[in-house]
Each structure stands twice: as C-alpha cells, then as structure tokens.
Design a protein around this motif. Structure first.
Motif, short mmCIF file in Angstrom:
data_model
loop_
_atom_site.label_atom_id
_atom_site.label_comp_id
_atom_site.label_asym_id
_atom_site.label_seq_id
_atom_site.Cartn_x
_atom_site.Cartn_y
_atom_site.Cartn_z
N VAL A 136 0.83 -1.20 0.00
CA VAL A 136 0.00 0.00 0.00
C VAL A 136 0.87 1.25 0.00
CG1 VAL A 136 -1.64 1.34 1.37
CG2 VAL A 136 -1.98 -1.12 1.07
N CYS A 137 1.90 1.27 0.84
CA CYS A 137 2.81 2.43 0.89
C CYS A 137 3.50 2.64 -0.44
CB CYS A 137 3.84 2.23 1.99
SG CYS A 137 3.19 2.34 3.67
N LEU A 138 3.97 1.56 -1.05
CA LEU A 138 4.67 1.67 -2.33
C LEU A 138 3.74 2.20 -3.41
CD1 LEU A 138 7.37 0.99 -3.80
CD2 LEU A 138 6.35 -1.22 -4.36
N PHE A 179 7.04 5.77 -0.57
CA PHE A 179 7.58 4.88 -1.61
C PHE A 179 8.78 4.10 -1.09
CE2 PHE A 179 10.55 3.95 -5.03
CZ PHE A 179 9.74 3.28 -5.92
N TRP A 180 9.73 4.82 -0.50
CA TRP A 180 10.94 4.13 -0.02
C TRP A 180 10.64 3.27 1.20
CZ3 TRP A 180 14.53 3.54 -3.30
CH2 TRP A 180 14.80 4.51 -4.26
N LEU A 181 9.71 3.69 2.03
CA LEU A 181 9.30 2.85 3.16
C LEU A 181 8.65 1.57 2.65
CD1 LEU A 181 8.84 2.51 6.24
CD2 LEU A 181 6.65 3.69 5.93
N GLY A 182 7.77 1.70 1.66
CA GLY A 182 7.12 0.52 1.10
C GLY A 182 8.10 -0.42 0.41
N LEU A 183 9.03 0.15 -0.35
CA LEU A 183 10.02 -0.68 -1.03
C LEU A 183 10.89 -1.42 -0.02
CD1 LEU A 183 11.25 -1.53 -3.73
CD2 LEU A 183 12.77 0.46 -3.58
N GLY A 184 11.36 -0.70 1.00
CA GLY A 184 12.16 -1.35 2.03
C GLY A 184 11.37 -2.39 2.79
N GLY A 185 10.08 -2.10 3.04
CA GLY A 185 9.24 -3.05 3.75
C GLY A 185 9.04 -4.33 2.97
N LEU A 186 8.84 -4.22 1.66
CA LEU A 186 8.65 -5.42 0.84
C LEU A 186 9.90 -6.29 0.84
CD1 LEU A 186 6.68 -4.13 -2.27
CD2 LEU A 186 5.87 -5.65 -0.48
N VAL A 187 11.05 -5.64 0.76
CA VAL A 187 12.31 -6.40 0.76
C VAL A 187 12.53 -7.08 2.11
CG1 VAL A 187 14.82 -6.20 0.60
CG2 VAL A 187 13.37 -4.94 -1.00
N ALA A 188 12.17 -6.37 3.19
CA ALA A 188 12.45 -6.89 4.53
C ALA A 188 11.40 -7.87 5.05
CB ALA A 188 12.57 -5.72 5.52
N THR A 189 10.22 -7.88 4.44
CA THR A 189 9.11 -8.67 4.99
C THR A 189 9.46 -10.14 5.24
OG1 THR A 189 7.36 -7.24 4.13
CG2 THR A 189 6.80 -9.55 4.47
N PRO A 190 10.08 -10.85 4.30
CA PRO A 190 10.31 -12.28 4.56
C PRO A 190 11.19 -12.57 5.76
CG PRO A 190 10.58 -11.77 2.23
CD PRO A 190 10.52 -10.45 2.96
N MET A 201 6.91 -0.51 10.34
CA MET A 201 6.16 0.05 9.22
C MET A 201 5.16 1.09 9.70
SD MET A 201 7.09 -1.17 6.26
CE MET A 201 5.65 -0.57 5.38
N VAL A 202 4.41 0.77 10.75
CA VAL A 202 3.41 1.71 11.27
C VAL A 202 4.09 2.99 11.75
CG1 VAL A 202 1.71 2.06 13.08
CG2 VAL A 202 1.80 -0.13 11.88
N ALA A 203 5.21 2.85 12.48
CA ALA A 203 5.93 4.03 12.96
C ALA A 203 6.45 4.87 11.80
CB ALA A 203 7.08 3.60 13.87
N GLY A 204 6.92 4.20 10.75
CA GLY A 204 7.41 4.93 9.57
C GLY A 204 6.31 5.73 8.90
N ILE A 205 5.12 5.17 8.81
CA ILE A 205 3.99 5.89 8.22
C ILE A 205 3.63 7.11 9.07
CG2 ILE A 205 1.53 5.72 7.66
CD1 ILE A 205 2.03 2.76 7.01
N LEU A 206 3.59 6.94 10.38
CA LEU A 206 3.26 8.06 11.27
C LEU A 206 4.30 9.18 11.17
CD1 LEU A 206 2.03 6.14 14.45
CD2 LEU A 206 0.64 7.28 12.70
#
Length: 229
Positions: A136-138, A179-190, A201-206
């Motif tokens: 969603v962020c991305l 965008f960068w938060l979402g990209l980093g989150g997708l890479v880090a998720t696994p 992720m939530v803290a980054g959005i806030l």
C-alpha cells in the motif's frame, strides 16, 4: 459538460457491487463459528465476532470505495483542465486499488486465522499484514506527488488547502517517504522479526505523516500566493 465514463468508473462500480454482494453472501452463507475481528500487538486474535460483523465490514468498505474512488471520478469527469483530470483519475485508480484490495485481504486474514490452532505462531499472522502494508505504501507513494488537490487523497492540512505550492511540496515529500518505506518493507518482509517489522512500518507511516504536515506549514508560511484563512 457531458459526463464521460471511463474504464476506471466501471471498475469502481464493479468493485462496490462485488463488495456488497460479498457482504450479502457472508451474512447468508458465511461461517457460523466465531471469527477473529481484532488482533493484538503479537498478532493473535483478542476479540471475536460473527459473520454479521464481517459482512458489516465488507459493506462499510464498499461505502468507502464508493465515496473515495467514486467521488474522485465525479470530480475528474467535471474537470475542464486536462492535467487536473489526469491527476484526479490517477487518484481514483490508486484509491480503488488500495481500498479495494483491503477487503479480500482482511477476509482472507480473518477466515484463515479462524481455522488455525490457538497456539499458532504470531508470525504466521503478521508477515502478510506487513507485506500488504508495504505494498500500500509503495503504490500510494509512487503517485501521491502527482495528484492535485481533491476531496479524498493526499496531505490535506489547513495549510496545503490554502496554498497550491504547500500542497505540491508536502504531497511530494509524503510520496517519496512512503515509496521508499514501502520498497524497504517489501524487501524486509520475509526476514523481519514479528511483530517488530509491522510496528516499524506503522511508525514509519506516522513519522512520514508528521514530516509532511510540517512541510505543508513551512511552505505555506513562505508562499506569497497563499490564500488567507
């Protein structure tokens, strides 16, 4: 001006109808056992409901899709400036994708968690929410800086609504951060430990929101073309 319907308008109507049909099916034929409707910080269910509550959630999301994507479509159809029309259509598409995808994700999450043993590891629940939030962020971040002032999407502060420059600058900043938060989150998720990954992720959005709000005030304060309150 003649109202012009587009494929996005049709997709919006189909999404609203599908969500309402899903809500009706759930309330009539959905699972009869208790369903997890809220999750704690560790990813485990901490409140249970029934199929009527799930149906209500789907109906509520149908209303949100209709108000956001449908509202942006109405404004886009009335816009005379081509650039503004494109921006509003882009906002309509993003709201349709983001909000429309929440319903099937939440439904899957609720039904799949209901079938798990009570002792299932929290990571089974939280890995997918983190990945979805990153998506969603991305998606939102990729287009937020190109969306003009509207009724539903963007950094809508008192300052950005009184200054087009403040709107553009604050939404561009928010878009880049998401965008960068979402990209980093997708890479880090696994590999991210849970629930830490999700809460980062939530803290980054806030924090992104706080930075964008401050930017809207900062730019409005120095904009000679700002509108008075």
């Amino acid at each position: 001006m003649t109202r012009r319907f587009t494929l996005i308008d049709i997709a919006t109507a189909v999404a609203v109808a599908a969500l309402l049909a899903g809500a009706l099916w759930v309330v009539l034929h959905g699972p009869t056992e208790p369903l997890p409707m809220h999750f704690g910080a560790d990813g485990r269910p901490d409140r249970w409901g029934d199929r009527r509550e799930l149906a209500g959630l789907l109906a509520f999301l149908a209303v949100i899709v209709g108000l956001t994507a449908g509202g942006l479509g109405v404004y886009a159809g009335r816009a005379t400036d081509p650039a503004r029309r494109r921006g509003l259509r882009l906002g309509q598409l993003v709201s349709l994708i983001v909000i429309g995808s929440i319903a099937p994700f939440l439904t899957w999450q609720i039904l799949s968690t209901a079938s798990q043993p009570a002792a299932a590891p929290a990571i089974v629940t939280l890995v997918w929410p983190m990945g979805f939030l990153a998506f969603v962020c991305l998606t939102l971040g990729a287009v937020l800086g190109r969306i003009p002032p509207n009724i539903a999407i963007g950094v809508r502060t008192a300052w950005s609504l009184k200054s087009r420059l403040a709107w553009d600058r604050s939404n561009r900043l928010m878009g880049r951060l998401l965008f960068w938060l979402g990209l980093g989150g997708l890479v880090a998720t696994p590999a991210a430990p849970q629930p830490l990954g999700l809460w980062v992720m939530v803290a980054g959005i806030l924090l992104s929101g706080v930075a964008a709000i401050f930017e809207s005030w900062r730019v409005w304060r120095t904009d000679s073309n700002r509108q008075p309150f």
